[in-house]
Write a protein that holds these residues in place. Structure first.
Motif, PDB file in Angstrom:
ATOM      1  N   GLU A  68     -13.021   5.457   3.749  1.00  0.00           N
ATOM      2  CA  GLU A  68     -13.349   4.275   4.544  1.00  0.00           C
ATOM      3  C   GLU A  68     -12.059   3.573   4.959  1.00  0.00           C
ATOM      4  OE1 GLU A  68     -15.455  -0.073   4.094  1.00  0.00           O
ATOM      5  OE2 GLU A  68     -16.047   1.528   2.737  1.00  0.00           O
ATOM      6  N   SER A 123     -10.282   0.370   5.930  1.00  0.00           N
ATOM      7  CA  SER A 123     -10.440  -1.082   5.853  1.00  0.00           C
ATOM      8  C   SER A 123      -9.107  -1.693   5.440  1.00  0.00           C
ATOM      9  CB  SER A 123     -11.522  -1.465   4.842  1.00  0.00           C
ATOM     10  OG  SER A 123     -11.025  -1.361   3.527  1.00  0.00           O
ATOM     11  N   ASN A 124      -9.086  -3.014   5.389  1.00  0.00           N
ATOM     12  CA  ASN A 124      -7.864  -3.708   5.012  1.00  0.00           C
ATOM     13  C   ASN A 124      -7.634  -3.749   3.496  1.00  0.00           C
ATOM     14  OD1 ASN A 124      -9.924  -5.525   4.439  1.00  0.00           O
ATOM     15  ND2 ASN A 124      -8.725  -7.309   5.091  1.00  0.00           N
ATOM     16  N   GLN A 125      -8.473  -3.085   2.719  1.00  0.00           N
ATOM     17  CA  GLN A 125      -8.319  -3.090   1.263  1.00  0.00           C
ATOM     18  C   GLN A 125      -6.957  -2.533   0.841  1.00  0.00           C
ATOM     19  OE1 GLN A 125     -10.516  -4.556  -0.919  1.00  0.00           O
ATOM     20  NE2 GLN A 125      -8.821  -4.276  -2.361  1.00  0.00           N
ATOM     21  N   ASN A 159      -9.639  -8.293   8.366  1.00  0.00           N
ATOM     22  CA  ASN A 159      -9.986  -6.889   8.578  1.00  0.00           C
ATOM     23  C   ASN A 159     -10.154  -6.557  10.062  1.00  0.00           C
ATOM     24  OD1 ASN A 159     -10.589  -4.280   7.430  1.00  0.00           O
ATOM     25  ND2 ASN A 159     -12.720  -4.634   8.004  1.00  0.00           N
ATOM     26  N   GLU A 160     -10.676  -7.491  10.855  1.00  0.00           N
ATOM     27  CA  GLU A 160     -10.859  -7.235  12.293  1.00  0.00           C
ATOM     28  C   GLU A 160      -9.521  -7.021  12.991  1.00  0.00           C
ATOM     29  OE1 GLU A 160     -13.491  -9.879  14.366  1.00  0.00           O
ATOM     30  OE2 GLU A 160     -14.981  -9.778  12.768  1.00  0.00           O
ATOM     31  N   LEU A 195      -8.361  -3.538  11.950  1.00  0.00           N
ATOM     32  CA  LEU A 195      -9.118  -2.456  12.595  1.00  0.00           C
ATOM     33  C   LEU A 195      -8.750  -2.306  14.068  1.00  0.00           C
ATOM     34  CD1 LEU A 195     -12.620  -2.897  10.932  1.00  0.00           C
ATOM     35  CD2 LEU A 195     -10.936  -1.092  10.487  1.00  0.00           C
ATOM     36  N   TYR A 233      -5.333  -0.664  14.111  1.00  0.00           N
ATOM     37  CA  TYR A 233      -5.465   0.725  13.673  1.00  0.00           C
ATOM     38  C   TYR A 233      -6.033   1.592  14.799  1.00  0.00           C
ATOM     39  CZ  TYR A 233      -6.362   4.768  10.764  1.00  0.00           C
ATOM     40  OH  TYR A 233      -6.343   6.041  10.252  1.00  0.00           O
TER      41      TYR A 233
END
Length: 151
Positions: free
Chosen positions: A50, A52-54, A94-95, A98, A101
């Motif tokens: 996945e 994501s910004n994690q 996160n937006e 994304l 990215y």
């Protein structure tokens, strides 16, 4: 032969520091700093796919148990200089991550679709690539307006 074929093929300047190496790699690939930092979150270990910004949350927290970290030699360089504010922004939003990215990934996977030394096979493409999505409209490689990040 005028020797013009070597224009733009200056010798590589090696920088062995993590931060300098990361900046050089971004510039060499034609990426902005934001795009380059975004691509560090590409899943690499097969356990977590996945996006994501994690990755950035774990990086800032120094989470040594994270399965997202440890894939890249110079990850710690992301916490230095002009890169750290980008990491902090991605960790918080996160937006934003994304979007950066997607732009970076699109550029990397289409940057070698050339028709000759000056053109890109994707120039002017606006056909849908997936249902509900269209080509990003990003400028073709060679026409990106990026400032040098390594002098």
């Amino acid at each position: 032969d005028s020797g013009d074929a070597s224009i733009g093929l200056e010798p590589m300047k090696y920088n062995t520091t993590g931060y300098g190496n990361v900046l050089y790699t971004f510039q060499n690939q034609g990426l902005s700093m934001e795009e380059g930092v975004a691509l560090f979150a590409t899943p690499c270990n097969g356990e977590n796919t996945e996006i994501s910004n994690q990755y950035y949350v774990d990086l800032l927290a120094g989470n040594e148990d994270s399965k997202l970290l440890g894939c890249f030699e110079h990850e710690s360089a992301l916490l230095e200089g002009d890169l750290k504010p980008i990491v902090e922004n991605f960790a918080e939003n996160n937006e934003n991550f994304l979007a950066a990215y997607a732009e970076a990934w699109n550029y990397i996977v289409t940057s070698d679709l050339f028709e000759g030394p000056q053109n890109n096979a994707c120039e002017g493409v606006s056909d849908p690539t997936l249902e509900g999505e269209t080509a990003s409209g990003a400028p073709a490689s060679g026409s990106r307006d990026l400032k040098p990040i390594v002098e």
